[in-house]
Design a protein around this motif. Structure first.
Motif, PDB file in Angstrom:
ATOM      1  N   TYR A 638      28.851  -6.679 -32.836  1.00  0.00           N
ATOM      2  CA  TYR A 638      29.978  -6.461 -31.914  1.00  0.00           C
ATOM      3  C   TYR A 638      29.506  -6.532 -30.466  1.00  0.00           C
ATOM      4  O   TYR A 638      30.130  -7.196 -29.625  1.00  0.00           O
ATOM      5  N   TYR A 639      28.389  -5.861 -30.165  1.00  0.00           N
ATOM      6  CA  TYR A 639      27.950  -5.784 -28.773  1.00  0.00           C
ATOM      7  C   TYR A 639      27.469  -7.137 -28.244  1.00  0.00           C
ATOM      8  O   TYR A 639      27.716  -7.479 -27.091  1.00  0.00           O
ATOM      9  N   THR A 642      30.546  -9.187 -27.433  1.00  0.00           N
ATOM     10  CA  THR A 642      31.256  -8.769 -26.220  1.00  0.00           C
ATOM     11  C   THR A 642      30.382  -8.850 -24.980  1.00  0.00           C
ATOM     12  O   THR A 642      30.760  -8.341 -23.919  1.00  0.00           O
ATOM     13  N   GLN A 644      27.373  -7.508 -24.368  1.00  0.00           N
ATOM     14  CA  GLN A 644      26.553  -6.327 -24.070  1.00  0.00           C
ATOM     15  C   GLN A 644      25.204  -6.476 -24.785  1.00  0.00           C
ATOM     16  O   GLN A 644      24.917  -5.793 -25.773  1.00  0.00           O
ATOM     17  N   SER A 647      22.753  -3.350 -25.411  1.00  0.00           N
ATOM     18  CA  SER A 647      23.186  -2.480 -26.515  1.00  0.00           C
ATOM     19  C   SER A 647      22.989  -3.167 -27.856  1.00  0.00           C
ATOM     20  O   SER A 647      22.618  -2.529 -28.851  1.00  0.00           O
ATOM     21  N   ALA A 648      23.246  -4.474 -27.889  1.00  0.00           N
ATOM     22  CA  ALA A 648      23.049  -5.225 -29.134  1.00  0.00           C
ATOM     23  C   ALA A 648      21.598  -5.155 -29.574  1.00  0.00           C
ATOM     24  O   ALA A 648      21.302  -4.916 -30.760  1.00  0.00           O
ATOM     25  N   HIS A 651      20.657  -1.675 -31.021  1.00  0.00           N
ATOM     26  CA  HIS A 651      21.107  -1.466 -32.399  1.00  0.00           C
ATOM     27  C   HIS A 651      20.361  -2.369 -33.386  1.00  0.00           C
ATOM     28  O   HIS A 651      20.120  -1.965 -34.538  1.00  0.00           O
TER      29      HIS A 651
END
Length: 690
Positions: A638-639, A642, A644, A647-648, A651
């Motif tokens: 998701y990150y 989008t 980011q 953050s990706a 994770h």
């Protein structure tokens, strides 16, 4: 002299007759040798040596024909006729022309004639052809071979491989077959635990006999051993009953099985206590094989109960069939002998392989608590503990110890390849593991493990950029009816090679076979491979074909097809439709976390940030034990989607640390992470377990 005249003169001087003698004799020699070389114990490569000798000897034979048959005729011609023709005695222009072409010398000096010139020109051509043919044979049989020791003539193979063959049941009682199996197993464990050598089990021989194509090696047990597995020693035996007593006899043969190295004294015991005989025979075999006299250690702390061992054999046979009945026999074996370690670890593996991790882990903890200090048992427990914790490095290391005992066992070899590629992402290790089993030609219709070895090897090749090598390895299976794992890797290789026609033909062939569910999945994967290369046009071509097919099916779509349709719609960037379809399949999806990730991404693209945030919270709330980084991986997708990236990557690091595996669709093979491939942090994630 022209060529026609030269051929005529060769015929008159019986040159062709002499050449035919060599050719026919060589052919007869080859035919005879092909029949007798095996009974004489000669290696298969000896036929190659014979061909080389005959090829290289042919030009010498042609020269010898000249030296001892034709040259004397030419000398007599020069003395009788050649000296009579001079420039003064020539009566015609033709004689003068012939005189210029013929250099006539006195005895002891070289004599040249038109026939001799053409003869030696032909000899030169024959020499070149023979050398070229010999070079091709050498290149094919020597230069391209990895193991040059195969081309020597040892009396006995120079390696530590020891084959243990089935003990022959001469009791006429089929119920006594288990005694032979137990004897084999006991001797094998003794050899491996004492590191006396590398064991080739009867199961390995049977597996190779079944899956090797008939043209590769002679049929039968002995053919596979001598031509393919090539042990240095072979342990075999027989047993029978006499007056209610069990008599067990054992011998050790050389690798070619044509010489008995030692024959042990007959061991006698009560027919109801066969382990007494088996243990005694094991001690004698190990004493012969290992002169160091190490303390004898078997897999078990103590020999198992005879009944328990028979039940375990039944469970082991069902393992290959992946039958649920296996658990029944495992539990009965444990009930018959609570100290029997093997069925206990098999029970852990049974639940682990069915993704029942909580049950498997609890059983492992109980087993670990009651296990002593046996190194081999502790290593197996440590391997499964690492698997449950997502400690892929330790899982790989501990399994390597098992693999090193018998690297040519197909199942063990395959599992180590999978661990190297998918657990620790070391494609560079796969090649040496794959090569531990000699270059093969397996019948993949009878060997699922063999097919998956090709799959793992192909994926490792692609990771290392060996696209051409992958195509060469797997292309022979492009038009077969099965081998679905192989076709996936081949499709990836074709896309990377930009061979669009080959990709299309492969997918059409799959559809013609009637496996429509598999065809739809492969169409999705093909589209994703094109997206990874930036080719949206070809990607949408495959996506649209699936959607058009599903539209015709209408309400007949299965849940799996609906889920696939939702994914395709997402990758086609039709996010409103994707959001709708994902919500429809979520209630019956077996892949809830990945589908929620798709929903969050679609909602974000549709401007529904609050809904996307709520979906992310749903994913977070699904965290549980034994997920191996699945939640963090979904959040990372998701990150990165989008924008980011930081953050990706955070994770993704958590996901890999929790044991997320490197498959054909994750990490570097995930289309959503292509923008991160040049990132140093992403590269560190790929080498996290190094």
């Amino acid at each position: 002299m022209n060529f026609k005249a030269f051929v005529k003169e060769c015929h008159e001087k019986e040159v062709f007759k002499n050449l035919s003698i060599y050719i026919v004799s060589s052919w007869v020699l080859i035919q005879v040798f092909s029949v007798i070389y095996e009974p004489f114990g000669l290696p298969k490569i000896s036929m190659t040596y014979l061909l080389l000798v005959l090829l290289i000897g042919f030009p010498f034979y042609v020269y010898l024909i000249w030296r001892y048959r034709l040259k004397p005729l030419e000398s007599r011609f020069s003395r009788r006729k050649g000296l009579k023709v001079t420039s003064k005695s020539a009566n015609s222009a033709e004689e003068i022309k012939g005189l210029k072409k013929r250099k006539v010398h006195l005895p002891g000096v070289h004599f040249y004639s038109p026939f001799q010139k053409l003869y030696f020109t032909s000899l030169f051509v024959i020499t070149l052809v023979s050398l070229f043919s010999a070079a091709l044979i050498v290149k094919a049989n020597f230069i391209n071979q990895e193991n040059m020791s195969a081309f020597t003539f040892p009396e006995e193979p120079d390696n530590d491989r020891i084959a243990v063959l089935p003990f022959e049941n001469n009791t006429t009682d089929p119920n006594m077959d288990v005694v032979g199996k137990m004897a084999v197993d006991w001797i094998m464990h003794g050899i491996t635990q004492n590191k006396v050598g590398q064991v080739i089990s009867p199961q390995v021989v049977e597996d190779y006999t079944k899956v090797l194509k008939a043209t590769l090696v002679p049929t039968g047990e002995n053919g596979v051993l001598k031509e393919y597995l090539k042990p240095s020693k072979v342990v075999t035996g027989t047993y029978y009953l006499k007056d209610g007593r069990l008599l067990l006899q054992c011998s050790v043969l050389d690798g070619n099985m044509n010489r008995t190295l030692v024959s042990f004294e007959i061991t006698e015991c009560d027919a109801d206590s066969p382990l007494d005989c088996i243990e005694a025979i094991k001690q004698r075999v190990l004493g012969y094989l290992d002169s160091k006299g190490m303390a004898q250690l078997a897999l078990e702390e103590t020999p198992p109960n005879y009944t328990a061992y028979k039940l375990w054999l039944e469970s082991d046979a069902l393992l290959e069939l992946q039958s649920d009945e296996q658990l029944k026999y495992i539990n009965e074996a444990i009930a018959a002998d609570s100290s029997f370690f093997k069925p206990k670890i098999d029970r852990v593996a049974y639940y682990y392989n069915r993704d029942q991790f909580a049950v498997a882990d609890s059983l492992l903890q109980v087993l670990a608590a009651e296990t002593g200090t046996k190194k081999e048992q502790l290593n197996m427990i440590q391997h499964y503990e690492a698997c449950f914790k997502g400690d892929n490095r330790t899982a790989y290391r501990t399994y390597q110890e098992e693999y090193n005992v018998a690297p040519i066992e197909i199942e063990l070899n395959l599992s180590t390849m999978v661990l190297a590629l998918q657990f620790v992402n070391r494609p560079q290790d796969v090649d040496s593991i794959y090569a531990a089993i000699p270059k093969n030609d397996f019948d993949l219709d009878n060997c699922i493990s063999c097919e998956y070895r090709y799959f793992v090897k192909g994926m490792a090749n692609l990771e290392l950029g060996k696209v051409d090598e992958t195509i060469e390895l797997l292309e022979p299976y492009a038009r077969t009816a099965g081998q679905e794992w192989i076709k996936e890797v081949l499709m990836k290789a074709y896309v990377l090679d930009e061979d669009h026609a080959a990709v299309y033909e492969l997918l059409q062939h799959i559809r013609l076979l009637g496996r429509i569910d598999y065809w739809q999945l492969m169409m999705l994967k093909t589209g994703l491979e094109y997206l990874k290369t930036g080719d949206e046009t070809n990607a949408n071509r495959y996506f649209d074909d699936v959607l058009a097919y599903q539209e015709k099916r209408g309400n007949l779509l299965t849940p799996a097809e609906k889920e696939l349709s939702a994914e395709i719609t997402f990758y086609k960037k039709d996010f409103p439709e994707a959001e709708k379809r994902i919500e429809e399949v979520l209630t019956e999806s077996t892949n809830e976390i990945p589908m929620l990730s798709f929903l969050a991404m679609s909602s974000h693209k549709n401007g529904k940030d609050e809904k996307a945030k709520q979906t992310l919270e749903r994913i977070e709330n699904l965290r549980a034990k034994y997920q191996f980084g699945e939640v963090d991986y979904a959040l990372a997708r998701y990150y990165v989607f989008t924008g980011q990236d930081a953050s990706a990557l955070d994770h993704l690091t958590k996901a890999v640390a929790a044991g997320k595996r490197f498959t054909s669709t994750t990490f570097q093979n995930d289309v959503l992470f292509q923008s991160l491939r040049s990132s140093e942090r992403f590269k560190k994630i790929l080498t996290f377990w190094y």
